[in-house]
Design an enzyme around this catalytic site. Structure first.
Site, mmCIF file in Angstrom:
data_model
loop_
_atom_site.group_PDB
_atom_site.id
_atom_site.type_symbol
_atom_site.label_atom_id
_atom_site.label_comp_id
_atom_site.label_asym_id
_atom_site.label_seq_id
_atom_site.Cartn_x
_atom_site.Cartn_y
_atom_site.Cartn_z
ATOM 1 N N SER A 1 0.817 -1.274 0.025
ATOM 2 C CA SER A 1 0.121 -0.044 0.200
ATOM 3 C C SER A 1 0.839 1.394 0.159
ATOM 4 O O SER A 1 1.958 1.176 0.408
ATOM 5 C CB SER A 1 -1.057 0.178 1.201
ATOM 6 O OG SER A 1 -2.038 1.125 1.147
ATOM 7 N N ASP A 2 0.334 2.256 -0.538
ATOM 8 C CA ASP A 2 1.106 3.586 -0.483
ATOM 9 C C ASP A 2 -0.086 4.726 -0.313
ATOM 10 O O ASP A 2 -1.127 4.342 -0.984
ATOM 11 C CB ASP A 2 1.884 3.826 -1.758
ATOM 12 C CG ASP A 2 2.873 4.737 -1.483
ATOM 13 O OD1 ASP A 2 3.810 4.658 -0.653
ATOM 14 O OD2 ASP A 2 2.826 5.954 -2.005
ATOM 15 N N GLN A 3 0.290 5.765 -0.286
ATOM 16 C CA GLN A 3 -0.692 6.911 -0.016
ATOM 17 C C GLN A 3 0.073 8.333 -0.270
ATOM 18 O O GLN A 3 1.248 8.581 0.016
ATOM 19 C CB GLN A 3 -1.229 6.979 1.233
ATOM 20 C CG GLN A 3 -2.354 8.016 1.549
ATOM 21 C CD GLN A 3 -2.913 8.131 2.878
ATOM 22 O OE1 GLN A 3 -2.205 8.571 3.752
ATOM 23 N NE2 GLN A 3 -4.216 7.682 3.214
#
Length: 196
Positions: A68-70
């Site tokens: 995941s990344d944001q």
């Protein structure tokens, strides 16, 4: 059940995943997170989620890896973590009366056959009109210096907002659980059935 590995050492992502009451391990992906030339924010977070999952998969054969990344985006600009109180105050004043979009990517990678599914979930934060005094008091109280967007929505940061708009409030903190449960179900893991 296939082993589940969270490809992150983020305390926040770990706490979100713990809500599903599944056994999982955490492993830190070691990848360069710099944007590529002409890469959109959506392309960046999607590429990083896949890259993190693939990197962690190297040490976990026969597992499902969650990457995941944001990023936070305001008026087309990708926002980094402020690092200092002064930068946090500047960021929050910039957002006053405006919208910031958080793009959270999610990749579920099967290291057995190198297949994966990836999504990018948007979440919109509409800020109240904020004074310098309000923003300064907030930053001093909560010290959101390592948070993209300079706030913690799970804490006092909620006072900065006019409204929130998105499908999953967990996305704002860093891991879209509603979409994750669907991706897990596609791989034969029914989260509710696992509780028995």
């Amino acid at each position: 059940m296939k082993k589940i590995v969270l490809g992150s050492t983020s305390i926040f992502r770990k706490q979100i995943l713990e809500k599903l009451n599944l056994n999982f391990k955490c492993d830190k992906p070691d990848i360069d997170e710099s944007p590529l030339p002409d890469e959109t924010p959506e392309q960046l977070v999607e590429r990083l989620a896949i890259g993190k999952a693939k990197e962690v998969a190297k040490g976990h054969p026969d597992a499902l890896i969650i990457g995941s990344d944001q990023v936070a985006v305001h008026q087309g600009d990708i926002l980094g973590k402020p690092g200092t109180e002064e930068n946090a105050i500047k960021q929050l004043l910039r957002f006053s009366g405006d919208k910031v979009t958080f793009l959270t990517s999610l990749c579920l990678y099967n290291s057995t056959d190198n297949s994966y599914d990836v999504i990018v979930e948007p979440f919109h934060v509409y800020f109240r009109e904020l004074s310098h005094a309000q923003v300064s008091a907030y930053v001093r109280a909560e010290q959101p210096l390592n948070c993209a967007g300079s706030f913690k929505s799970e804490g006092l940061g909620i006072c900065l907002f006019e409204r929130l708009e998105g499908d999953d409030p967990n996305s704002l903190v860093g891991l879209p659980l509603i979409r994750l449960t669907k991706l897990l179900a596609n791989k034969g893991i029914d989260v509710l059935a696992q509780q028995a």
